[in-house]
Design an enzyme around this catalytic site. Structure first.
Site, PDB file in Angstrom:
ATOM      1  N   ASP A  59       0.815  -1.219   0.000  1.00 31.53           N
ATOM      2  CA  ASP A  59       0.000   0.000   0.000  1.00 31.53           C
ATOM      3  C   ASP A  59       0.850   1.272   0.000  1.00 31.53           C
ATOM      4  OD1 ASP A  59       0.984  -0.397   2.562  1.00 31.53           O
ATOM      5  OD2 ASP A  59      -0.960  -0.702   3.494  1.00 31.53           O
ATOM      6  N   HIS A  67      -7.172  -4.635  10.385  1.00 30.57           N
ATOM      7  CA  HIS A  67      -6.943  -4.404   8.954  1.00 30.57           C
ATOM      8  C   HIS A  67      -5.647  -5.047   8.481  1.00 30.57           C
ATOM      9  CE1 HIS A  67      -4.876  -0.332   9.937  1.00 30.57           C
ATOM     10  NE2 HIS A  67      -3.941  -1.054   9.365  1.00 30.57           N
ATOM     11  N   ASN A 124      -7.481  -2.657  14.471  1.00 32.59           N
ATOM     12  CA  ASN A 124      -8.879  -3.004  14.145  1.00 32.59           C
ATOM     13  C   ASN A 124      -8.959  -4.207  13.192  1.00 32.59           C
ATOM     14  OD1 ASN A 124      -8.037  -1.948  11.728  1.00 32.59           O
ATOM     15  ND2 ASN A 124      -9.608  -0.360  11.571  1.00 32.59           N
ATOM     16  N   GLU A 135      -9.762  -1.995   5.466  1.00 33.12           N
ATOM     17  CA  GLU A 135     -10.412  -1.733   6.741  1.00 33.12           C
ATOM     18  C   GLU A 135     -11.603  -2.681   6.934  1.00 33.12           C
ATOM     19  OE1 GLU A 135      -8.927   0.100   8.734  1.00 33.12           O
ATOM     20  OE2 GLU A 135      -8.513   2.130   8.051  1.00 33.12           O
TER      21      GLU A 135
HETATM   22  C1  GLP Z   1      -0.512   0.307   8.656  1.00 33.20           C
HETATM   23  C2  GLP Z   1      -0.182  -0.452   7.378  1.00 33.20           C
HETATM   24  C3  GLP Z   1      -0.274  -1.932   7.576  1.00 33.20           C
HETATM   25  C4  GLP Z   1       0.434  -2.330   8.838  1.00 33.20           C
HETATM   26  C5  GLP Z   1      -0.264  -1.717  10.026  1.00 33.20           C
HETATM   27  C6  GLP Z   1       0.358  -2.095  11.360  1.00 33.20           C
HETATM   28  O1  GLP Z   1      -1.831   0.718   8.715  1.00 33.20           O
HETATM   29  N1  GLP Z   1      -0.979  -0.061   6.265  1.00 33.20           N
HETATM   30  O2  GLP Z   1       0.255  -2.586   6.446  1.00 33.20           O
HETATM   31  O3  GLP Z   1       0.457  -3.729   8.961  1.00 33.20           O
HETATM   32  O4  GLP Z   1      -0.224  -0.321   9.875  1.00 33.20           O
HETATM   33  O5  GLP Z   1       1.445  -1.268  11.652  1.00 33.20           O
HETATM   34  P1  GLP Z   1       2.477  -1.466  12.817  1.00 33.20           P
HETATM   35  O6  GLP Z   1       3.355  -2.596  12.398  1.00 33.20           O
HETATM   36  O7  GLP Z   1       3.243  -0.172  12.893  1.00 33.20           O
HETATM   37  O8  GLP Z   1       1.699  -1.753  14.041  1.00 33.20           O
END
Ligand code: GLP
Length: 233
Positions: free
Chosen positions: A62, A130, A128, A135
């Site tokens: 993404d 995702h 949440n 989402e």
């Molecule tokens: C973001 C990204 C995800 C990622 C998530 C968790 O929203 N789009 O791909 O897995 O955050 O992030 P973190 O590893 O910083 O908790």
């Protein structure tokens, strides 16, 4: 889905790295990458591994809409800093968050994914549930698309921005169907803040309410957790 519970995030990263090492040794061609804080240690290990990756293509999950690759909060920038500038990948792809026509960009990206089927996808999970920026409520049939970020996701990611209002409201993300097309998936989750999402992903019904629960249907998915993330299982 195989669930591995490790004492610490370091041990969990070590387990993930071992799988990577074996797949690199077995001719892996396309690697699916994620951003966020969870895979940072894994990327550190990979970038110091000395592996020749000149035959490996990477595709990222993404990118925020409205951030250019030289913006330090963009996922392009993150990948350059954490991995790409140290390694000789054949090709590295991320969605273009500055595309004039985001819809067209989604179609272009989906074509890239078709041409480069992912052998191994690394994933993190949002609080949440995702995955990527899919989402809750996103269809399991979704392909690469423009996603509106929920207030909770903007809240979780605001730590990377100076001001709350700088957190983008939209992103381009691989869809759930695009993610599930990977031959193998490694989902990493660390810390108590992920424990509720992890419980829904592993033990809850397979439902769009928790996008990560779709991994229960993947034949080769690893969920690698530290004790904090596993505490509600
Ligand atoms: C973001 C990204 C995800 C990622 C998530 C968790 O929203 N789009 O791909 O897995 O955050 O992030 P973190 O590893 O910083 O908790």
């Amino acid at each position: 889905m195989n669930v591995l519970i490790c004492k610490t995030a370091e041990e969990a990263t070590e387990q993930a790295y071992d799988i990577f090492k074996r797949r690199f040794g077995n001719g892996l061609k396309t690697l699916g990458l994620a951003t966020g804080s969870t895979p940072l240690k894994l990327y550190e290990k990979i970038r110091t591994s000395g592996w020749d990756v000149s035959h490996v293509t990477t595709v990222n999950l993404d990118e925020y809409i409205g951030l250019s690759p030289d913006s330090p909060q963009s996922y392009n920038y993150y990948m350059q800093e954490e991995l790409f500038k140290y390694m000789n990948f054949k090709n590295t792809y991320l969605p273009n968050g500055m595309a004039e026509d985001p819809q067209e960009e989604c179609e272009r990206y989906e074509q890239i994914l078709k041409e480069n089927p992912v052998d191994l996808q690394i994933l993190g999970i949002g609080p949440n549930g995702h995955i990527g920026f899919n989402e809750p409520g996103t269809s399991f049939h979704s392909l690469t698309h423009v996603a509106e970020l929920t207030p909770s996701t903007r809240e979780a990611n605001k730590r990377f921005f100076e001001k709350d209002e700088e957190v983008p409201t939209k992103a381009i993300t691989m869809g759930i169907s695009s993610i599930m097309a990977a031959k193998e998936i490694i989902m990493l989750a660390f810390g108590e803040g992920k424990a509720d999402a992890v419980r829904k992903m592993v033990e809850g019904p397979v439902s769009v309410d928790c996008p990560a629960s779709v991994l229960q249907k993947h034949e080769h998915a690893w969920v690698i957790l530290d004790e904090g993330a596993a505490e509600k299982l």
